[in-house]
Motif scaffolding. Structure first.
Motif, PDB file in Angstrom:
ATOM      1  N   UNK A 182      35.659 -11.754  -0.925  1.00 22.13           N
ATOM      2  CA  UNK A 182      36.841 -12.612  -1.096  1.00 22.13           C
ATOM      3  C   UNK A 182      36.431 -13.972  -1.650  1.00 22.13           C
ATOM      4  N   UNK A 183      35.342 -14.521  -1.141  1.00 22.29           N
ATOM      5  CA  UNK A 183      34.874 -15.829  -1.602  1.00 22.29           C
ATOM      6  C   UNK A 183      34.387 -15.793  -3.050  1.00 22.29           C
ATOM      7  N   UNK A 184      33.951 -14.631  -3.512  1.00 20.59           N
ATOM      8  CA  UNK A 184      33.394 -14.517  -4.864  1.00 20.59           C
ATOM      9  C   UNK A 184      34.442 -14.194  -5.918  1.00 20.59           C
ATOM     10  N   UNK A 185      35.666 -13.840  -5.507  1.00 18.59           N
ATOM     11  CA  UNK A 185      36.714 -13.466  -6.460  1.00 18.59           C
ATOM     12  C   UNK A 185      37.234 -14.714  -7.178  1.00 18.59           C
ATOM     13  N   UNK A 222      33.511  -2.380  -5.939  1.00 16.33           N
ATOM     14  CA  UNK A 222      34.546  -3.386  -6.161  1.00 16.33           C
ATOM     15  C   UNK A 222      35.181  -3.099  -7.510  1.00 16.33           C
ATOM     16  N   UNK A 223      36.477  -2.782  -7.479  1.00 10.92           N
ATOM     17  CA  UNK A 223      37.162  -2.337  -8.689  1.00 10.92           C
ATOM     18  C   UNK A 223      38.321  -3.272  -9.023  1.00 10.92           C
ATOM     19  N   UNK A 224      38.652  -3.362 -10.296  1.00 10.70           N
ATOM     20  CA  UNK A 224      39.745  -4.225 -10.734  1.00 10.70           C
ATOM     21  C   UNK A 224      40.586  -3.524 -11.777  1.00 10.70           C
ATOM     22  N   UNK A 243      46.477 -11.856 -11.980  1.00  8.66           N
ATOM     23  CA  UNK A 243      47.423 -10.779 -11.743  1.00  8.66           C
ATOM     24  C   UNK A 243      46.790  -9.428 -11.538  1.00  8.66           C
ATOM     25  N   UNK A 244      45.463  -9.331 -11.674  1.00  6.51           N
ATOM     26  CA  UNK A 244      44.762  -8.052 -11.468  1.00  6.51           C
ATOM     27  C   UNK A 244      44.911  -7.555 -10.037  1.00  6.51           C
ATOM     28  N   UNK A 245      45.123  -6.259  -9.898  1.00  9.14           N
ATOM     29  CA  UNK A 245      44.962  -5.609  -8.604  1.00  9.14           C
ATOM     30  C   UNK A 245      43.472  -5.342  -8.399  1.00  9.14           C
ATOM     31  N   UNK A 246      42.991  -5.502  -7.174  1.00 14.10           N
ATOM     32  CA  UNK A 246      41.585  -5.310  -6.841  1.00 14.10           C
ATOM     33  C   UNK A 246      41.451  -4.346  -5.673  1.00 14.10           C
ATOM     34  N   UNK A 247      40.356  -3.597  -5.657  1.00 15.24           N
ATOM     35  CA  UNK A 247      39.974  -2.789  -4.490  1.00 15.24           C
ATOM     36  C   UNK A 247      38.636  -3.285  -3.967  1.00 15.24           C
ATOM     37  N   UNK A 248      38.641  -3.761  -2.740  1.00  8.47           N
ATOM     38  CA  UNK A 248      37.439  -4.209  -2.044  1.00  8.47           C
ATOM     39  C   UNK A 248      36.951  -3.062  -1.171  1.00  8.47           C
ATOM     40  N   UNK A 261      34.837  -0.782   4.982  1.00  7.69           N
ATOM     41  CA  UNK A 261      36.024  -1.624   4.926  1.00  7.69           C
ATOM     42  C   UNK A 261      36.612  -1.460   3.534  1.00  7.69           C
ATOM     43  N   UNK A 262      37.929  -1.251   3.446  1.00  6.85           N
ATOM     44  CA  UNK A 262      38.575  -1.114   2.148  1.00  6.85           C
ATOM     45  C   UNK A 262      39.905  -1.867   2.185  1.00  6.85           C
ATOM     46  N   UNK A 263      40.128  -2.677   1.171  1.00  7.09           N
ATOM     47  CA  UNK A 263      41.334  -3.508   1.129  1.00  7.09           C
ATOM     48  C   UNK A 263      41.859  -3.637  -0.301  1.00  7.09           C
ATOM     49  N   UNK A 264      43.176  -3.769  -0.419  1.00  6.65           N
ATOM     50  CA  UNK A 264      43.833  -4.129  -1.670  1.00  6.65           C
ATOM     51  C   UNK A 264      43.936  -5.648  -1.742  1.00  6.65           C
ATOM     52  N   UNK A 265      43.649  -6.216  -2.927  1.00  3.98           N
ATOM     53  CA  UNK A 265      43.776  -7.646  -3.176  1.00  3.98           C
ATOM     54  C   UNK A 265      44.398  -7.850  -4.551  1.00  3.98           C
ATOM     55  N   UNK A 266      44.857  -9.058  -4.817  1.00  2.64           N
ATOM     56  CA  UNK A 266      45.326  -9.440  -6.141  1.00  2.64           C
ATOM     57  C   UNK A 266      44.731 -10.791  -6.507  1.00  2.64           C
ATOM     58  N   UNK A 267      44.532 -10.996  -7.806  1.00  2.00           N
ATOM     59  CA  UNK A 267      43.995 -12.258  -8.309  1.00  2.00           C
ATOM     60  C   UNK A 267      45.152 -13.197  -8.641  1.00  2.00           C
TER      61      UNK A 267
END
Length: 402
Positions: A182-185, A222-224, A243-248, A261-267
């Motif tokens: 999260x800190x590196x995104x 880590x996918x975008x 606006x990218x969707x991300x998979x952590x 651990x797996x999570x959905x994130x957005x930029x």
């Protein structure tokens, strides 16, 4: 010319501290030997990484060579290749024999030395290839063979207190990796750069928590953007865009044990169509976690989540089962297939089972809300319900970044 042995013992140095106590390995072997006795098995020959690791503590690196663990009523002996020298003995509970490559099939000669000929032999049908099964029959000439795949899987599904302690630590390490990611995104960062930040943080944390361990195999996916469509898509050098969707996805490996651990994130921002899908997937995730309790069957849990998605018009976007067991497992070995949240698995959850809840929806590129949405928590089934050992938050309040 010096004689070249088919196999020998190379007990170099002193035994290293294993992840679990001698009593833990004795307990596992005692339960196995009870199963062997009940089934008339005189010697069990294990070839898989997961069973060898589970019963001996030694997790091998195959690199094209076969390995084994032979268990009899009196002995437990790992069979390893000469390239590993004394490390398999130092890192296993019990004895070890090294086979040489001076002639073909010294591996089986070493196994025969421990298991003997003409005995009732147990093996793993889910791992032993047709080629190696033929060699087992040739070298051991068994009076009978018995498949131990299912029985050993059922034993591994029920975690001991020592295993639960390790799995809780693994989940905490996965969270450390998640926060580092999260800190590196940031806009312009590459997937590979973000992944390395998470992996490095986890490896440092594992070394801090387990100073006597060997360190291997911890990784991050880590996918975008479009790369989120598959749960196991590899990391690329794609740069993150607003606006990218991300998979952590963080995967610490500790002494052969896998957690995640797996999570959905957005930029930066999430559009309305994506938010609608994301919130529906979170709803399925929360419903699923509430259903994971002793007495529930894997199939029944699956059907209830299916009904939730169908009511939201999203069931057709589901891509795989809703969760699976944890323990001695990795992306290239192990699978307790009897404990997965799928329609065709009728296993009833019991205290001591460890299982994930991880619904995923994939919307095709070019459609509103395109991308892969996935949340993943690890839960320990208890007498009262479940214990969620994943602490990294999910949802848009925490995971829209920047």
């Amino acid at each position: 010319m010096t004689a070249r042995p088919d196999f020998y013992r190379f007990h170099n140095g002193e035994k290293a501290p294993l992840q679990f106590s001698d009593a833990e390995y004795e307990s596992r072997l005692s339960k196995l030997r009870k199963t062997m006795s009940d089934m008339g098995v005189e010697a069990a020959v294990f070839s898989s990484m997961h069973n060898i690791s589970y019963y001996s503590g030694f997790t091998y690196c195959a690199f094209g060579r076969p390995y084994a663990l032979v268990v009899t009523p009196q002995t437990s002996v790992t069979i390893s290749a000469g390239i590993d020298a004394g490390q398999p003995w130092r890192r296993c509970f019990g004895d070890n024999i090294t086979y040489t490559d001076w002639q073909r099939d010294n591996y089986w000669r070493a196994i025969e030395h421990v298991a003997g000929k003409g005995k009732c032999i147990g093996y793993e049908s889910d791992h032993l290839s047709l080629l190696q099964k033929a060699k087992l029959d040739n070298f051991l000439a068994p009076s009978r063979t018995v498949d131990l795949f299912n029985e050993t899987m059922l034993q591994r599904m029920h975690k001991s207190e020592a295993e639960l302690t390790l799995i809780r630590a693994g989940a905490a390490v996965a969270d450390v990796g998640g926060f580092a990611i999260k800190d590196a995104v940031r806009i312009g960062a590459r997937e590979i750069d973000v992944a390395m930040a998470g992996r490095d943080a986890m490896e440092v944390e594992i070394a801090k928590r387990f100073p006597d361990a060997e360190y291997r195999d911890t990784w991050v996916w880590f996918q975008s953007g479009i790369n989120t469509d598959g749960a196991h898509n590899p990391v690329t050098s794609r740069k993150l865009e607003r606006g990218d969707i991300l998979s952590l996805n963080t995967f610490p490996m500790i002494s052969g044990y896998y957690t995640a651990l797996e999570r959905t994130l957005f930029v930066g921002e999430v559009d309305d169509a994506s938010l609608k899908v994301w919130e529906a997937n979170i709803g399925a995730h929360e419903l699923g976690m509430s259903l994971l309790k002793a007495g529930s069957s894997c199939a029944d849990v699956t059907h209830e989540i299916n009904a939730f998605f169908e009511a939201h018009g999203l069931l057709q976007y589901r891509t795989f089962g809703y969760g699976h067991s944890f323990g001695v497992l990795s992306h290239y070995y192990g699978r307790e297939a009897g404990l997965e949240l799928r329609e065709d698995i009728d296993t009833v959850l019991q205290p001591g089972h460890v299982i994930s809840m991880e619904p995923m929806l994939t919307i095709a590129d070019g459609q509103p809300g395109a991308g892969g949405y996935r949340e993943h928590d690890i839960l320990i089934i208890t007498e009262e319900g479940n214990e969620n050992i994943t602490k990294y938050p999910y949802g848009p309040a925490f995971n829209v970044i920047g």
